[in-house]
Design a protein around this motif. Structure first.
Motif, mmCIF file in Angstrom:
data_model
loop_
_atom_site.group_PDB
_atom_site.id
_atom_site.type_symbol
_atom_site.label_atom_id
_atom_site.label_comp_id
_atom_site.label_asym_id
_atom_site.label_seq_id
_atom_site.Cartn_x
_atom_site.Cartn_y
_atom_site.Cartn_z
ATOM 1 N N HIS A 151 26.178 39.304 31.829
ATOM 2 C CA HIS A 151 26.907 39.968 32.905
ATOM 3 C C HIS A 151 27.980 39.115 33.580
ATOM 4 O O HIS A 151 28.856 39.653 34.259
ATOM 5 N N VAL A 152 27.905 37.794 33.414
ATOM 6 C CA VAL A 152 28.915 36.929 34.039
ATOM 7 C C VAL A 152 30.125 36.841 33.111
ATOM 8 O O VAL A 152 29.967 36.681 31.894
ATOM 9 N N VAL A 202 19.033 27.768 37.625
ATOM 10 C CA VAL A 202 18.229 26.682 38.190
ATOM 11 C C VAL A 202 17.829 27.008 39.626
ATOM 12 O O VAL A 202 16.666 26.814 40.025
ATOM 13 N N LEU A 203 18.771 27.521 40.414
ATOM 14 C CA LEU A 203 18.483 27.827 41.819
ATOM 15 C C LEU A 203 17.378 28.870 41.949
ATOM 16 O O LEU A 203 16.411 28.690 42.702
ATOM 17 N N LEU A 204 17.512 29.973 41.222
ATOM 18 C CA LEU A 204 16.513 31.038 41.317
ATOM 19 C C LEU A 204 15.173 30.615 40.721
ATOM 20 O O LEU A 204 14.108 30.937 41.279
ATOM 21 N N SER A 205 15.210 29.887 39.609
ATOM 22 C CA SER A 205 13.963 29.456 38.976
ATOM 23 C C SER A 205 13.172 28.542 39.900
ATOM 24 O O SER A 205 11.946 28.700 40.058
ATOM 25 N N LEU A 206 13.853 27.566 40.500
ATOM 26 C CA LEU A 206 13.161 26.648 41.396
ATOM 27 C C LEU A 206 12.659 27.368 42.642
ATOM 28 O O LEU A 206 11.527 27.129 43.101
ATOM 29 N N SER A 207 13.473 28.255 43.208
ATOM 30 C CA SER A 207 13.057 28.987 44.409
ATOM 31 C C SER A 207 11.821 29.825 44.134
ATOM 32 O O SER A 207 10.860 29.826 44.915
ATOM 33 N N SER A 254 14.196 31.927 31.809
ATOM 34 C CA SER A 254 14.916 32.242 30.579
ATOM 35 C C SER A 254 15.492 33.657 30.619
ATOM 36 O O SER A 254 16.595 33.908 30.133
ATOM 37 N N LYS A 255 14.751 34.591 31.228
ATOM 38 C CA LYS A 255 15.249 35.967 31.338
ATOM 39 C C LYS A 255 16.423 36.057 32.319
ATOM 40 O O LYS A 255 17.377 36.818 32.096
ATOM 41 N N ILE A 256 16.353 35.282 33.391
ATOM 42 C CA ILE A 256 17.479 35.230 34.336
ATOM 43 C C ILE A 256 18.726 34.701 33.635
ATOM 44 O O ILE A 256 19.822 35.248 33.772
ATOM 45 N N GLU A 257 18.540 33.627 32.863
ATOM 46 C CA GLU A 257 19.673 33.045 32.151
ATOM 47 C C GLU A 257 20.276 34.037 31.156
ATOM 48 O O GLU A 257 21.501 34.188 31.067
ATOM 49 N N GLN A 258 19.431 34.739 30.418
ATOM 50 C CA GLN A 258 19.930 35.717 29.456
ATOM 51 C C GLN A 258 20.704 36.843 30.149
ATOM 52 O O GLN A 258 21.753 37.277 29.665
ATOM 53 N N ILE A 304 5.156 30.607 33.862
ATOM 54 C CA ILE A 304 5.781 31.798 34.449
ATOM 55 C C ILE A 304 7.228 31.507 34.842
ATOM 56 O O ILE A 304 8.128 32.332 34.625
ATOM 57 N N VAL A 305 7.462 30.329 35.415
ATOM 58 C CA VAL A 305 8.833 29.953 35.776
ATOM 59 C C VAL A 305 9.701 29.887 34.528
ATOM 60 O O VAL A 305 10.855 30.339 34.530
#
Length: 462
Positions: free
Chosen positions: A251-252, A266-271, A242-246, A236-237
């Motif tokens: 958008h950045v 990395v921060l959001l995935s680990l959290s 991967s979706k967060i990164e995409q 799930i992580v």
């Protein structure tokens, strides 16, 4: 002297009969099958596909047109298919095809399989190492050599532990890597996030379960430990990461992308993994393991009977690879796999049925297909036997399921358990290099030989 196989020619013929490159959105493969996502399944003539060189059968399931080629062959044909320009479809095209070719459950199963299949070879190797360590450290064997367990050098034990424990201790790393790769993220970020989920600062889940360590407490109420040997949390992580990164890539601003995207991913995935996904889905996977354990603890070996009879029916659907999740979990939590010997009985029973067809058939073509299919089944790969022989004649497949059920029943009744997964039949003996080996051989023989006779007697195969 046999002529070398022209895999390029085979690949070209396959693509031609499935409607050409314009009808193929993407290609993948598992141990035995070339899996194609096609635009229009209706234009494909199955009989033409089955008539091609090296093709042992074909079917359409889970949104994929699957062509059975066999181990060692499928990867070579796949490489040539890729050289023809296949698999260049965009993710949107593949998603659209998947939506048209299969319901939600089928697509979910396919996704699980795509993530777990790449890590199975490592699990297989680890299981074999466990079996070899078991036989090398057996007191009876050591006594025959005039040795005892104390005679084994400590460094040798440490070496074998590295071989057998690493894959399971860092299982989330493998799953995270594969999930990021599957869902379009950066695999290296998946590796890092997976490593963070098993960082040595976090108390292991084993230590917490045994009461020798306390979980870390965050925000006063969230208990956190490491996720060594866990599968679902890492899956799930990996998907969400991967979706967060995409999303961040889209958008950045380009000038900040290299800095912001990996940092935030990395921060959001680990959290999410430590504080939300891990605690929830670790409980879910434990429930799955408990369900399978319950099945195999039913009285009189009933669970083994059910699984042994149905396991090869599941192979027909193409979803069997997704079930590796449960076997991996059982191995990582207990060190044993009661599913493997039952599944092996189902496999060798189908191999026996194909062998009976080979012996009884008067057709040279059927014999030439059934003999190698039976050998492949004894080595653990049943697709050629099932799709090329047994299902076509119906009765052999049914008797194979009966044989698998009987063998599975006996296996569950005596409590047979393997030390690994994904290795069955004759190679599967390596998972039972302990006092269980004679039982493994006997029960697989019972699953195969008597029911070969039933197939041989049942129909005059032409």
């Amino acid at each position: 002297m046999a002529q070398p196989v022209d895999y390029q020619s085979v690949a070209r013929q396959i693509i031609e009969v499935v409607g050409g490159a314009e009808n193929v959105l993407s290609a993948a493969h598992c141990a035995t099958r070339l899996r194609l996502i096609v635009k229009n399944r209706e234009i494909i003539d199955d009989k033409k596909v089955e008539s091609l060189p090296l093709v042992k059968g074909c079917f359409f399931t889970a949104g994929q047109y699957q062509i059975i080629l066999g181990t060692g062959v499928v990867n070579k044909v796949f490489d040539e298919v890729i050289k023809l320009g296949i698999s260049g479809a965009s993710k949107n095209e593949q998603a659209a095809a998947a939506a048209q070719n299969g319901n939600t459950a089928q697509r979910l199963v396919r996704v699980f399989a795509d993530v777990f299949v790449p890590i199975i070879p490592v699990m297989v190797a680890t299981g074999l190492f466990m079996g070899l360590r078991g036989v090398l450290t057996q007191p009876d064997l050591l006594a025959m050599l005039g040795l005892t367990t104390e005679s084994i050098p400590e460094n040798f034990i440490s070496f074998t532990q590295i071989l057998t424990d690493t894959a399971f201790s860092f299982l989330p790393v493998l799953v995270c890597w594969s999930a990021f790769k599957k869902f379009g993220g950066s695999p290296v970020i998946g590796i890092v996030v997976g490593l963070m989920l098993v960082h040595n600062i976090l108390p292991t889940s084993w230590a917490v379960a045994e009461g020798t360590a306390e979980p870390l407490l965050f925000f006063g109420f969230i208990k956190v430990n490491g996720y060594q040997s866990s599968v679902l949390p890492a899956f799930i992580v990996g998907f969400l990461g991967s979706k967060i990164e995409q999303w961040l890539h889209d958008h950045v601003p380009n000038a900040l992308d290299l800095i912001v995207t990996p940092f935030v991913t990395v921060l959001l995935s680990l959290s999410l993994g430590l504080f939300a996904i891990g605690p929830v889905f670790h409980s879910v996977e434990m429930v799955l393991v408990d369900i399978v354990n319950f099945l195999f603890q039913l009285p009189f070996g009933v669970g083994g009977l059910i699984w042994g009879a149905l396991c090869q029916v599941i192979v027909i659907t193409g979803v069997h690879h997704a079930l590796n999740l449960v076997e991996i979990e059982m191995l990582s939590k207990t060190g044993w796999n009661p599913v493997n010997p039952v599944g092996s009985c189902g496999i060798v029973a189908q191999a026996g049925a194909a062998m009976a067809v080979a012996v009884k058939s008067k057709s040279v073509k059927m014999k030439s297909l059934a003999y190698p299919s039976a050998v492949s089944g004894l080595l653990g790969i049943t697709e050629p036997a099932i799709f090329g022989v047994n299902l076509r004649l119906v009765s052999p497949f049914v008797w194979g399921c009966v044989g698998g059920g009987v063998g599975g029943w006996l296996s569950a009744l005596v409590g047979l358990k393997g030390t690994g997964l994904s290795v069955t039949g004759i190679p599967g003996m390596l998972l039972y290099l302990n006092k269980q080996l004679p039982l493994y051989i006997l029960i697989n023989g019972i699953a195969k030989v008597p029911f070969m006779g039933c197939v041989f007697r049942d129909a005059p195969f032409l």
